[in-house]
Design a protein around this motif. Sequence first.
Motif, PDB file in Angstrom:
ATOM      1  N   ASN A 250      -6.451   1.565   6.926  1.00  0.00           N
ATOM      2  CA  ASN A 250      -6.372   0.074   6.377  1.00  0.00           C
ATOM      3  C   ASN A 250      -7.258   0.011   5.058  1.00  0.00           C
TER       4      ASN A 250
ATOM      5  N   MET B 129      -4.547   0.815   2.353  1.00  0.00           N
ATOM      6  CA  MET B 129      -3.654  -0.504   1.871  1.00  0.00           C
ATOM      7  C   MET B 129      -4.348  -1.510   1.113  1.00  0.00           C
TER       8      MET B 129
ATOM      9  N   LEU C 129       2.002   0.302   5.547  1.00  0.00           N
ATOM     10  CA  LEU C 129       2.086  -1.055   5.107  1.00  0.00           C
ATOM     11  C   LEU C 129       2.562  -1.779   6.297  1.00  0.00           C
TER      12      LEU C 129
END
Length: 578
Positions: free
Chosen positions: A334, A337, A374
């Motif tokens: 994450n 991201m 994503l």
Amino acid sequence: MDRDSIDHNIVKFHNGTLDDAYNFLGSHLVYDEGEIVGATFCVYEPYAINVCVIRDGCNPCSMNKISDEGFWFLYLPSVNEGDKYQYLITTQDEAEIIKSDSFAFYTTENKSVILDIEKYYEWYDEDYMHFRKNRNYQEEPLVIYELDINNWKKSITTYQDLSKELIPYLIEHGFTHVELISLLNEGILAPNSQFGEGKSLMSFIDECHKHNIGIFLDFPSAYFEDVIKGITKNNQNADLSEYLSILVSALSFWCLYYHIDGIRLNNLSDIIYFQGDISHGINLKGLKFLRTLNDRLSNLHPDILLIAGETIDFPNVTRRVCDHGLGFHYQWDNGWMKDILDFFEEEPLFRKYLSYNLNLSLMRPFSQKTIIPLAHTMFNIRKTALIKRMSGDLTERFQNLRVLIGLLFTYPCKKLLYMGNEFAQMNDYYSSYELDWYLYQYSPHILYNNYIKALIKLYREEKALYETDHSKSGFIWINQDHEEHSVFSYVRLSKNHKEILIIVINATPLLYKEYKLGVPYQGEFKEILNSNHEDFGGNHIVNDGIIATTEENYLGFKYTLKLCLPPLGIIVLKRTSN
């Protein structure tokens, strides 16, 4: 089940070694000479003073308490498959609660259904299951389509509908797996009954396997809440053995009876750290629980992927338990991201001040085996569609989005794409009941979708993009520090180093007609993907024909290429000869 077997299961349940609690808890039909003669009911309610079984059209039947710890048992004759039931729980303060059976194989409208799971569905995926046992995911392409079955398409009302519409869609795009969100909401063993019975879900999974599409289960974090409560800062002596029996049994059930290919677990930091905060220290009891859970599941189902659905600030997340790891096969990155989105949300002329975001994200893929997502978590707080988070006008947003997605598919890790991002969803997520399917009538979205299909096809065909995802030997930086120009380039190599790709990203709106790039390999290269191609909605600033290196030292490399870099674009070059 005789009394000795019951007592044996109770002991194993309490010491955390019962791996098949689904064969003990819940309802089970009883046969005599092949005919159904009744059913047994077993439930664990340690704080109840009385428990009854309520069947449709029948009076409540009191259960027998068969252990001091709180197991309740009942045999009822004249019960048929398909009968519905609930439990009436009388608590210690004499309150009455009616609830479904959390270990029922099927639950609908808060009523559990009696069925024989062993005779429930006949599978036809034997070849796929045999193939799966010999898979090496680390050296295979893995691109996951993350789907919330409640919000994908409003015409989907059954698992049969999902099979008819989703599977051709996945095949058309080239996804290797689909991860299902909102599948569990009516018990730890029962699928979402809004779309039909469990056998219909099994048929959907069977059909996916027929087309070599794997299924990942998003295991809701709600099922870890009791575990988290049991390891709070002031409860270090809590016994998690019972939760271990429950969760190992539940996850094992989905592997055995639904043939799922992987499980994503969440809320892991809350288990590893006191109050979920690394500054409060490691919770050794929680750490042991997680390692034991993963170790048991890996031993029971060695061909199932266990995925940590968050970035855990902890070493060796994706190493085996016997090698002092947590036992996951992959974890979501994450952090990637967040860093990448921060970069692409910034105006291009100011991205040079955020170049460290891109550098950082591209420097850490080898410490853990990761999936770069994503994912839906990106929209949990900010529900804004991805394309609306890109900078610039609509044309520039599509350009930026193509670069971002191109980076995703050329970066060394496995891939996950949340539904709608394959055609540039425009409306904010969850603002309606389905995705913006009407966008497929507009050229920019059609062309962007062509780009996604081309990227996935390229990713699956080029071994350099997946064989060495977790090895430093398959990745070489060319210029990671070109901050002033916001141009980044790197090399991807196949396992045998015979297949060589060069990826160049221009994150500015400037056109570089003769960009000089030092490269570590001599030879002739051909452009095999350009996000600026007219087929993808660009203005067709491309590199045609063969591009040969010259023997000229540049920025530490022996050879040089001269390229045309389109504004806000990404290109992929493949060496065709040396």
